[in-house]
Design an enzyme around this catalytic site. Structure first.
Site, short mmCIF file in Angstrom:
data_model
loop_
_atom_site.label_atom_id
_atom_site.label_comp_id
_atom_site.label_asym_id
_atom_site.label_seq_id
_atom_site.Cartn_x
_atom_site.Cartn_y
_atom_site.Cartn_z
N SER A 134 0.86 -1.18 0.00
CA SER A 134 0.00 0.00 0.00
C SER A 134 0.90 1.24 0.00
O SER A 134 1.88 1.29 -0.74
CB SER A 134 -0.95 -0.03 1.19
OG SER A 134 -1.81 1.09 1.18
N SER A 135 0.60 2.23 0.82
CA SER A 135 1.39 3.46 0.85
C SER A 135 0.95 4.30 2.03
O SER A 135 -0.22 4.20 2.48
CB SER A 135 1.18 4.26 -0.44
OG SER A 135 1.72 5.57 -0.33
N TYR A 148 -4.59 7.77 -6.35
CA TYR A 148 -3.54 6.93 -5.76
C TYR A 148 -3.82 6.65 -4.28
O TYR A 148 -3.86 5.49 -3.85
CB TYR A 148 -2.19 7.61 -5.93
CG TYR A 148 -1.03 6.83 -5.37
CD1 TYR A 148 -0.48 5.76 -6.08
CD2 TYR A 148 -0.47 7.15 -4.14
CE1 TYR A 148 0.59 5.04 -5.57
CE2 TYR A 148 0.60 6.42 -3.62
CZ TYR A 148 1.13 5.37 -4.34
OH TYR A 148 2.18 4.66 -3.82
N LYS A 152 -4.92 3.03 -2.58
CA LYS A 152 -4.03 2.40 -1.61
C LYS A 152 -4.76 2.16 -0.29
O LYS A 152 -4.51 1.15 0.39
CB LYS A 152 -2.80 3.27 -1.40
CG LYS A 152 -1.83 3.27 -2.58
CD LYS A 152 -1.34 1.87 -2.92
CE LYS A 152 -0.20 1.89 -3.92
NZ LYS A 152 0.23 0.52 -4.30
#
Length: 249
Positions: A134-135, A148, A152
């Site tokens: 993920s982020s 984005y 995520k």
């Protein structure tokens, strides 16, 4: 410490560069066999030659669900088992606009879903593990807040659901959320040259004074993939050098 990965087989999407390549190398170093894929055939061929006989590369567009499922099946047949599935590929669709939303959905989210669905029958037999990348953009609002960040965050939610659903069967599922990670040919190297003000701002936000290295993220992935992490499931491991300020409850 022996991570007990010797003799096991891992699948890694986006394994030719950056975090994905570092994950492949880390798993190989622990004695695992690794099937990896990436979109560009030349990159796959080059990486396969560099990584040695325990690694098998295939050119796959992960947005193509049928091709992704076929790669999982072929990899399982080739190696005889699947113990680990690492969903790493991202469209890096940063910014607003319908094209970014579509790319983020098909690549970041749906490739994770499709990889897991294809790998789960094999993982149930081996009591294996899933690790999705993920982020930190999935847990706080930053410059990548649109497609984005949203996708995520969805990956974290989806993987936590898998963990709950399959815990009794011995399959674990976790996420790793990297902070800014710098590697040759990566997004931050491009930003460093193309938007030095943004790069300086991002660098200045991290109290370590630097960005992560790909191998540092790969360590977290490999640790979670290991059978030694047998009671770690449903978690989102943030690896960001104290970049983010929120308390994860």
């Amino acid at each position: 410490m022996d991570l007990q990965l010797a003799g096991k087989t891992a699948l890694v999407t986006g394994g030719t560069k950056g975090i994905g390549r570092a994950v492949v190398e880390a798993l190989l170093a622990e004695g695992a066999s690794v099937a990896f894929c990436a979109r560009t055939a030349d990159d796959v061929e080059k990486a396969e030659a560099e990584l040695g006989s325990a690694a098998a590369g295939t050119a796959v567009d992960v947005a193509d669900g049928a091709a992704l499922a076929a790669w999982v099946a072929a990899s399982a047949e080739r190696f005889g088992r699947v113990d680990v599935a690492v969903a790493n590929v991202s469209a890096l669709a940063i910014g607003p606009g319908e094209d970014n939303w579509k790319a983020g959905f098909e690549v970041d989210l749906m490739h994770t879903v499709r990889l897991c669905e294809a790998a789960l029958p094999h993982l149930l037999r081996t009591q294996g593990s899933i690790v999705a990348i993920s982020s930190v953009s999935g847990r706080e609002i930053d410059f990548a807040k649109d497609a984005y960040g949203t996708m995520k965050a969805a990956v974290v939610h989806y993987v936590a659901g898998l963990a709950l659903e399959h815990a009794a069967a011995g399959v674990r599922a976790n996420c790793v959320s990297p902070g800014n990670t710098y590697f040759p040919g990566g997004v931050w190297q491009g930003i460093e040259g193309g938007n030095p003000d943004l790069f300086a701002t991002a660098l200045g936000m991290n109290p370590t004074g630097r960005m992560a290295r790909a191998e540092e993220i790969a360590y977290a992935v490999t640790m979670l993939a290991s059978p030694r992490a047998s009671f770690i499931t449903g978690t989102n491991l943030v690896v960001d050098g104290a970049l983010t300020r929120g308390v994860q409850l």
